[in-house]
Design a protein around this motif. Structure first.
Motif, PDB file in Angstrom:
ATOM      1  N   ALA A 101      26.129  47.878  32.489  1.00  0.00           N
ATOM      2  CA  ALA A 101      26.895  47.028  31.578  1.00  0.00           C
ATOM      3  C   ALA A 101      26.076  46.652  30.369  1.00  0.00           C
ATOM      4  N   VAL A 102      24.756  46.394  30.543  1.00  0.00           N
ATOM      5  CA  VAL A 102      23.890  46.046  29.417  1.00  0.00           C
ATOM      6  C   VAL A 102      23.763  47.234  28.469  1.00  0.00           C
ATOM      7  N   GLU A 104      33.128  43.389  39.781  1.00  0.00           N
ATOM      8  CA  GLU A 104      32.313  43.540  40.994  1.00  0.00           C
ATOM      9  C   GLU A 104      31.861  42.190  41.545  1.00  0.00           C
ATOM     10  N   VAL A 105      31.403  41.337  40.652  1.00  0.00           N
ATOM     11  CA  VAL A 105      30.931  40.017  41.090  1.00  0.00           C
ATOM     12  C   VAL A 105      32.078  39.220  41.694  1.00  0.00           C
ATOM     13  N   ARG A 106      33.269  39.290  41.033  1.00  0.00           N
ATOM     14  CA  ARG A 106      34.422  38.555  41.554  1.00  0.00           C
ATOM     15  C   ARG A 106      34.851  39.099  42.905  1.00  0.00           C
ATOM     16  N   ALA A 107      34.856  40.418  43.054  1.00  0.00           N
ATOM     17  CA  ALA A 107      35.269  41.032  44.319  1.00  0.00           C
ATOM     18  C   ALA A 107      34.291  40.665  45.451  1.00  0.00           C
ATOM     19  N   TYR A 108      33.011  40.685  45.102  1.00  0.00           N
ATOM     20  CA  TYR A 108      32.010  40.338  46.124  1.00  0.00           C
ATOM     21  C   TYR A 108      32.189  38.897  46.580  1.00  0.00           C
ATOM     22  N   HIS A 109      32.419  38.004  45.651  1.00  0.00           N
ATOM     23  CA  HIS A 109      32.624  36.596  45.992  1.00  0.00           C
ATOM     24  C   HIS A 109      33.879  36.418  46.833  1.00  0.00           C
ATOM     25  N   ASP A 110      34.937  37.125  46.473  1.00  0.00           N
ATOM     26  CA  ASP A 110      36.177  36.988  47.239  1.00  0.00           C
ATOM     27  C   ASP A 110      36.014  37.527  48.651  1.00  0.00           C
ATOM     28  N   LEU A 111      35.194  38.584  48.794  1.00  0.00           N
ATOM     29  CA  LEU A 111      35.028  39.208  50.114  1.00  0.00           C
ATOM     30  C   LEU A 111      34.109  38.394  51.026  1.00  0.00           C
ATOM     31  N   TYR A 112      32.980  37.930  50.516  1.00  0.00           N
ATOM     32  CA  TYR A 112      31.978  37.270  51.351  1.00  0.00           C
ATOM     33  C   TYR A 112      31.888  35.754  51.132  1.00  0.00           C
ATOM     34  N   ALA A 113      32.548  35.249  50.107  1.00  0.00           N
ATOM     35  CA  ALA A 113      32.508  33.815  49.788  1.00  0.00           C
ATOM     36  C   ALA A 113      31.111  33.357  49.410  1.00  0.00           C
ATOM     37  N   ASP A 114      30.258  34.282  48.972  1.00  0.00           N
ATOM     38  CA  ASP A 114      28.917  33.940  48.514  1.00  0.00           C
ATOM     39  C   ASP A 114      28.915  33.849  46.990  1.00  0.00           C
ATOM     40  N   GLY A 115      28.171  32.859  46.467  1.00  0.00           N
ATOM     41  CA  GLY A 115      28.088  32.694  45.018  1.00  0.00           C
ATOM     42  C   GLY A 115      27.114  33.671  44.389  1.00  0.00           C
ATOM     43  N   MET A 116      27.462  34.166  43.170  1.00  0.00           N
ATOM     44  CA  MET A 116      26.595  35.136  42.495  1.00  0.00           C
ATOM     45  C   MET A 116      26.682  34.904  40.998  1.00  0.00           C
ATOM     46  N   ILE A 117      25.556  35.102  40.322  1.00  0.00           N
ATOM     47  CA  ILE A 117      25.513  35.002  38.869  1.00  0.00           C
ATOM     48  C   ILE A 117      24.560  36.063  38.342  1.00  0.00           C
ATOM     49  N   VAL A 118      24.934  36.684  37.227  1.00  0.00           N
ATOM     50  CA  VAL A 118      24.117  37.705  36.566  1.00  0.00           C
ATOM     51  C   VAL A 118      23.880  37.217  35.137  1.00  0.00           C
ATOM     52  N   VAL A 119      22.603  37.182  34.706  1.00  0.00           N
ATOM     53  CA  VAL A 119      22.253  36.671  33.373  1.00  0.00           C
ATOM     54  C   VAL A 119      21.406  37.694  32.649  1.00  0.00           C
ATOM     55  N   ASP A 120      21.370  37.547  31.293  1.00  0.00           N
ATOM     56  CA  ASP A 120      20.487  38.406  30.515  1.00  0.00           C
ATOM     57  C   ASP A 120      19.127  37.754  30.401  1.00  0.00           C
ATOM     58  N   THR A 121      18.282  38.302  29.548  1.00  0.00           N
ATOM     59  CA  THR A 121      16.909  37.789  29.445  1.00  0.00           C
ATOM     60  C   THR A 121      16.852  36.393  28.844  1.00  0.00           C
ATOM     61  N   THR A 122      17.887  35.991  28.157  1.00  0.00           N
ATOM     62  CA  THR A 122      17.901  34.649  27.569  1.00  0.00           C
ATOM     63  C   THR A 122      18.481  33.618  28.523  1.00  0.00           C
ATOM     64  N   GLY A 123      18.941  34.075  29.680  1.00  0.00           N
ATOM     65  CA  GLY A 123      19.550  33.166  30.650  1.00  0.00           C
ATOM     66  C   GLY A 123      21.032  32.997  30.444  1.00  0.00           C
ATOM     67  N   LYS A 124      21.626  33.772  29.498  1.00  0.00           N
ATOM     68  CA  LYS A 124      23.053  33.676  29.253  1.00  0.00           C
ATOM     69  C   LYS A 124      23.803  34.420  30.355  1.00  0.00           C
TER      70      LYS A 124
END
Length: 466
Positions: free
Chosen positions: A54-55, A66-86
């Motif tokens: 994606a980058v 993908e992140v939304r599907a993973y959260h819906d399937l396992y109920a685990d929280g996930m976040i992906v950020v760039d080098t600036t923390g965005k």
């Protein structure tokens, strides 16, 4: 013995079961924790690959899906950020959540992830994992996952329950084996105890089995049987000797007494002194013979009581002291001795048969009247003290020195001061034997301010139930 052996065997069993179960519990928890970490790390690596694509393409749509599907399937929280923390994509987790900024910073620095400690069935805290995005040393972002350990902890709990159930079953088997082993080992000892009691009771057939238990105990059983046979034979010989001596000596002594008595009318004045000496010797022989028979009877009674075969009986010490005072009053008057009975009429019920207490009292009263001297006062008394019955025969005569009081109950002991008087030296020895056989004590003590006290303490008789 049984308790100690069982404690040792049970302690060994517990240690063995623990040594078997504990490593299994630890290894099971460690294996399930590693599987949990590997699975979640693999998921993060897959998301990191999608994030890298994606980058490069500047398109986050697939990453967000993908992140939304993973959260819906396992109920685990996930976040992906760039080098600036965005945030590039997030579901159930944000940069404001605790520990997330620190995990992102460590991942952007390409630092190794901090792995969680081994999980336990009661573990409840979520695990935070973070991986960098990029190739080699070029980091273009970070992916962070907060995963629940509930499923892994539940799996560990089920595995532990199975292991503990197996360990408990093994412990039960070990307990049963310990009981069987203790019974196998101690059964010869119980047989040995039975044999010892049988020997003490004078039974002829006191042999025990020699085929039970370990080899050492079988050897001990054989040695005991040989000893039992020897002791039984010796006891029978001794008993036969006493019976034969009693039968053979009773008639000659009686004939000797009749002969000496019949010679009195033929004694001349010159032979009177010699006749009196012969009469005194015959009387002392009669006294010694009677005392020996009484001592043998006392020893037999003590042996029966030690073996649990004796007859339990009781008597009222107060009543018996009054009765013995009436019996000995004439002899006391002739000796110039004042004899007094207990002042209290409260009963003192002793765990001692009346015949035995009467024999003990007669010995003590006879000695007090004989040796206290004219003008002495002999007091008979009894009381309950410290949960036991106490009977005392006290006089205010010359008494005995300490060294003589210490040996006064020794067989055939007679005071040097009274050596010329008649007596066998067995009276107090017989009395002590009768008292100690019933769990009591007999002591010869100094009276205050002078004189002597024969004191016996005997257990109180148990009150009869309704």
């Amino acid at each position: 013995m049984r308790r100690r052996l069982l404690l040792v065997l049970l302690a060994f069993s517990v240690l063995a079961v623990t040594a078997f179960a504990w490593p299994l519990l630890v290894s099971t928890a460690s294996e399930r924790t590693q599987r949990f970490v590997i699975t979640r790390t693999a998921d993060l690596d897959r998301i990191a690959d999608v994030a890298q694509q994606a980058v490069l393409e500047h398109d986050n749509a697939d990453l967000r899906a993908e992140v939304r599907a993973y959260h819906d399937l396992y109920a685990d929280g996930m976040i992906v950020v760039d080098t600036t923390g965005k945030p590039l994509a997030a579901a159930g987790l944000s940069m404001d959540d605790p520990d997330v900024p620190e995990a992102v910073t460590a991942a952007l620095r390409n630092q190794p992830a901090v792995l969680p400690h081994d999980l336990r069935p009661w573990s409840a805290d979520d695990v935070l994992l973070a991986v960098p995005i990029g190739t080699d040393t070029r980091v273009s972002g970070a992916a962070v996952l907060r995963s629940s350990v509930a499923a892994a902890a539940a799996d560990i709990g089920k595995a532990w329950a199975l292991i503990l159930a197996t360990a408990l079953a093994a412990a039960v088997v070990c307990v049963l084996l310990a009981l069987l082993l203790a019974r196998w080992v101690l059964r010869p000892l119980r047989e040995l105890e039975r044999g010892v009691l049988a020997v003490a009771a004078g039974e002829r057939d006191a042999h025990i089995g020699e085929r039970l238990g370990p080899r050492e105990l079988r050897a001990l059983a054989g040695s005991f049987n040989r000893m039992s046979a020897a002791v039984t034979a010796a006891a029978e010989q001794q008993s036969r000797l006493v019976a034969d001596a009693s039968h053979e000596l009773r008639s000659p002594i009686a004939r000797l007494r009749l002969t000496v008595d019949s010679l009195h009318r033929h004694v001349t004045p010159d032979g009177e002194a010699g006749y009196r000496r012969i009469l005194a010797e015959v009387e002392e022989l009669e006294s010694l013979f009677g005392s020996l028979l009484n001592l043998a009877a006392a020893d037999r009674t003590a042996t029966e009581l030690a073996a649990g075969a004796g007859v339990e009986d009781s008597c009222d010490a107060t009543e018996l002291l009054v009765e013995r005072r009436e019996t000995w009053l004439s002899a006391a008057d002739q000796a110039g001795v004042r004899l007094s009975a207990p002042e209290s009429d409260c009963p003192v019920q002793l765990a001692l048969p009346e015949t035995e207490l009467k024999q003990v009292l007669d010995v003590a009263i006879d000695n007090a009247i004989k040796y206290a001297g004219e003008g002495a006062h002999v007091r008979l008394d009894c009381e309950v003290a410290a949960g036991r019955g106490r009977v005392a025969i006290a006089d205010d005569g010359p008494g005995l020195p300490a060294r003589d009081r210490a040996v006064a109950t020794t067989r055939f002991w007679r005071s040097r001061r009274d050596h010329a008087s008649t007596g066998s030296g067995l009276g107090l020895a017989i009395a002590e034997r009768l008292v100690t056989a019933r769990g009591g004590t007999l002591h010869v003590l100094a009276n205050v301010p002078k004189g002597l006290v024969v004191e016996l303490t005997v257990p109180l008789a148990e009150e009869a139930g309704p």
